[in-house]
Design a protein around this motif. Structure first.
Motif, PDB file in Angstrom:
ATOM      1  N   LEU A 156     118.218  37.309  25.201  1.00  0.00           N
ATOM      2  CA  LEU A 156     118.311  36.900  26.601  1.00  0.00           C
ATOM      3  C   LEU A 156     119.341  37.708  27.386  1.00  0.00           C
ATOM      4  N   ALA A 157     120.509  37.944  26.790  1.00  0.00           N
ATOM      5  CA  ALA A 157     121.524  38.734  27.491  1.00  0.00           C
ATOM      6  C   ALA A 157     121.038  40.158  27.721  1.00  0.00           C
ATOM      7  N   HIS A 158     120.315  40.730  26.752  1.00  0.00           N
ATOM      8  CA  HIS A 158     119.753  42.079  26.918  1.00  0.00           C
ATOM      9  C   HIS A 158     118.741  42.099  28.057  1.00  0.00           C
ATOM     10  N   PHE A 159     117.896  41.054  28.088  1.00  0.00           N
ATOM     11  CA  PHE A 159     116.908  40.984  29.173  1.00  0.00           C
ATOM     12  C   PHE A 159     117.595  40.901  30.531  1.00  0.00           C
ATOM     13  N   ALA A 160     118.622  40.062  30.638  1.00  0.00           N
ATOM     14  CA  ALA A 160     119.315  39.915  31.914  1.00  0.00           C
ATOM     15  C   ALA A 160     119.975  41.220  32.336  1.00  0.00           C
ATOM     16  N   GLY A 161     120.504  41.977  31.369  1.00  0.00           N
ATOM     17  CA  GLY A 161     121.128  43.252  31.690  1.00  0.00           C
ATOM     18  C   GLY A 161     120.139  44.268  32.218  1.00  0.00           C
ATOM     19  N   VAL A 162     118.968  44.363  31.587  1.00  0.00           N
ATOM     20  CA  VAL A 162     117.934  45.289  32.063  1.00  0.00           C
ATOM     21  C   VAL A 162     117.430  44.840  33.428  1.00  0.00           C
ATOM     22  N   ALA A 163     117.239  43.522  33.612  1.00  0.00           N
ATOM     23  CA  ALA A 163     116.741  43.018  34.892  1.00  0.00           C
ATOM     24  C   ALA A 163     117.741  43.286  36.015  1.00  0.00           C
TER      25      ALA A 163
ATOM     26  N   LEU B 216     113.862  35.258  34.619  1.00  0.00           N
ATOM     27  CA  LEU B 216     115.251  35.642  34.854  1.00  0.00           C
ATOM     28  C   LEU B 216     116.056  34.493  35.450  1.00  0.00           C
ATOM     29  N   ALA B 217     115.464  33.742  36.384  1.00  0.00           N
ATOM     30  CA  ALA B 217     116.209  32.641  37.009  1.00  0.00           C
ATOM     31  C   ALA B 217     116.667  31.638  35.958  1.00  0.00           C
TER      32      ALA B 217
ATOM     33  N   THR C 114     118.260  52.797  30.467  1.00  0.00           N
ATOM     34  CA  THR C 114     119.360  53.654  30.033  1.00  0.00           C
ATOM     35  C   THR C 114     120.693  53.132  30.547  1.00  0.00           C
ATOM     36  N   ARG C 115     120.753  52.785  31.827  1.00  0.00           N
ATOM     37  CA  ARG C 115     121.992  52.293  32.409  1.00  0.00           C
ATOM     38  C   ARG C 115     122.405  50.970  31.756  1.00  0.00           C
ATOM     39  N   ALA C 116     121.423  50.078  31.530  1.00  0.00           N
ATOM     40  CA  ALA C 116     121.722  48.800  30.883  1.00  0.00           C
ATOM     41  C   ALA C 116     122.258  49.008  29.476  1.00  0.00           C
ATOM     42  N   ALA C 117     121.659  49.947  28.755  1.00  0.00           N
ATOM     43  CA  ALA C 117     122.117  50.240  27.391  1.00  0.00           C
ATOM     44  C   ALA C 117     123.556  50.734  27.401  1.00  0.00           C
ATOM     45  N   GLN C 118     123.902  51.578  28.375  1.00  0.00           N
ATOM     46  CA  GLN C 118     125.273  52.076  28.478  1.00  0.00           C
ATOM     47  C   GLN C 118     126.239  50.937  28.790  1.00  0.00           C
ATOM     48  N   GLU C 119     125.865  50.067  29.724  1.00  0.00           N
ATOM     49  CA  GLU C 119     126.760  48.965  30.099  1.00  0.00           C
ATOM     50  C   GLU C 119     126.972  47.988  28.950  1.00  0.00           C
ATOM     51  N   MET C 120     125.909  47.735  28.190  1.00  0.00           N
ATOM     52  CA  MET C 120     126.009  46.768  27.090  1.00  0.00           C
ATOM     53  C   MET C 120     126.398  47.409  25.771  1.00  0.00           C
TER      54      MET C 120
END
Length: 317
Positions: free
Chosen positions: A28-35, A87-88, A41-47
């Motif tokens: 779920l946290a990964h999904f929220a980061g990509v969303a 997402l909500a 790529t940016r989400a992967a870098q942030e997480m």
């Protein structure tokens, strides 16, 4: 189409909700980061996870749900209507998890944490306020969640995790509990002010064998002690009223509705006389109990140490 048919087949109406929750929760946290970033790529870098791992996680999440959450546009993504709906709820769930984590960390803080403490109704007027006042002289910011109840109910709340410690009587003896005797409290035979025994200071309990008793309900420690003491005195008490609170029983005694075996009151009650019982020995042990093998938070450990230091000096004099 074939991909979605396979996915939906996996999620039949008989799928277990708990199993699905366990399956989805780590993603779920990964999904929220990509969303949030709309960019894998940016989400992967942030997480700080490999991009390939994150991409596979999103594909597997969609497969498990049986719906498309993202529309893919090269390196960027956008949420589908189903993705926005999902997402909500995910954001609410993650926020709730964050609040829960913050709460348990706050409760365990050595300086400002919380102790869930249970005690008998008869300990509430004077004993427990005095204990907490003395404890907070050295721990002024520790918070308390206080629960008044009878002994058996508090033991069950210990076992369910609602309480950290409880002050109770009799001192429990159970393999899943640790209990320590702290003090002893003498009991009195309480009679109406115009009773035939009221002019006395001391009395043998057998002298009340023909009296009507008012007592606490079955399940209360004082009820068990009353029954046992009367049996030791050679009689079974004739009970007219059963209640849940000692001062209510004193009121019934004052009204002439019976006599009672009770611990001393915090404040003398008009209309009754409290007699010392010379035989059998009338007293109850007061102890502290906690669940065995449950780790203590620093605030609980500090309060437990404080209570144990009060052995023999727990009750007001």
């Amino acid at each position: 189409m074939e991909h979605q048919q396979r996915s939906r087949a996996r999620l039949s109406p008989s799928s277990d909700t708990e199993d699905m929750t366990m399956l989805l929760a780590p993603r779920l946290a990964h999904f929220a980061g990509v969303a949030r970033t709309e960019h894998v790529t940016r989400a992967a870098q942030e997480m700080r996870v490999p991009q390939s791992t994150l991409s596979r996680a999103m594909v597997r999440l969609e497969q498990d749900l049986g719906v498309d959450l993202f529309a893919r546009h090269g390196r960027t993504v956008s949420l589908t209507p189903a993705g926005r709906t999902f997402l909500a709820s995910v954001e609410r769930a993650l926020a709730e998890i964050g609040r829960a984590a913050e709460e348990v960390r706050a409760d365990a803080d050595p300086a400002t944490g919380k102790v869930a403490f249970g005690f008998l109704h008869t300990m509430g007027a004077e004993t427990v306020p005095g204990l907490i006042h003395a404890f907070r002289a050295d721990h002024p910011r520790i918070r308390f969640s206080l629960v008044q109840n009878y002994g058996e109910a508090m033991i069950e709340r210990l076992r369910s995790g609602e309480l950290d410690l409880c002050l109770t009587s009799p001192v429990p003896d159970a393999p899943d509990l640790v209990a320590r005797r702290l003090d002893e409290q003498k009991l009195r035979l309480v009679v109406p002010a115009d009773h035939r025994l009221a002019s006395r200071k001391r009395v043998r309990l057998a002298e009340a064998a023909d009296e009507t008793f008012v007592t606490l309900e079955p399940g209360y420690g004082m009820r068990r002690i009353t029954d046992d003491l009367c049996q030791d005195a050679g009689f079974k008490p004739r009970i007219a009223f059963e209640g849940e609170e000692a001062e209510t029983l004193r009121g019934l005694v004052a009204a002439g509705l019976g006599v009672a075996l009770l611990p001393p009151p915090a404040v003398p009650r008009p209309g009754v006389v409290e007699l010392t019982v010379t035989a059998p020995r009338a007293a109850r042990e007061i102890g502290v109990a906690w669940l065995a093998d449950r780790p203590d938070t620093p605030p609980v450990a500090a309060f437990k140490k404080f209570l144990l230091s009060r052995r023999g000096n727990l009750l007001p004099t």
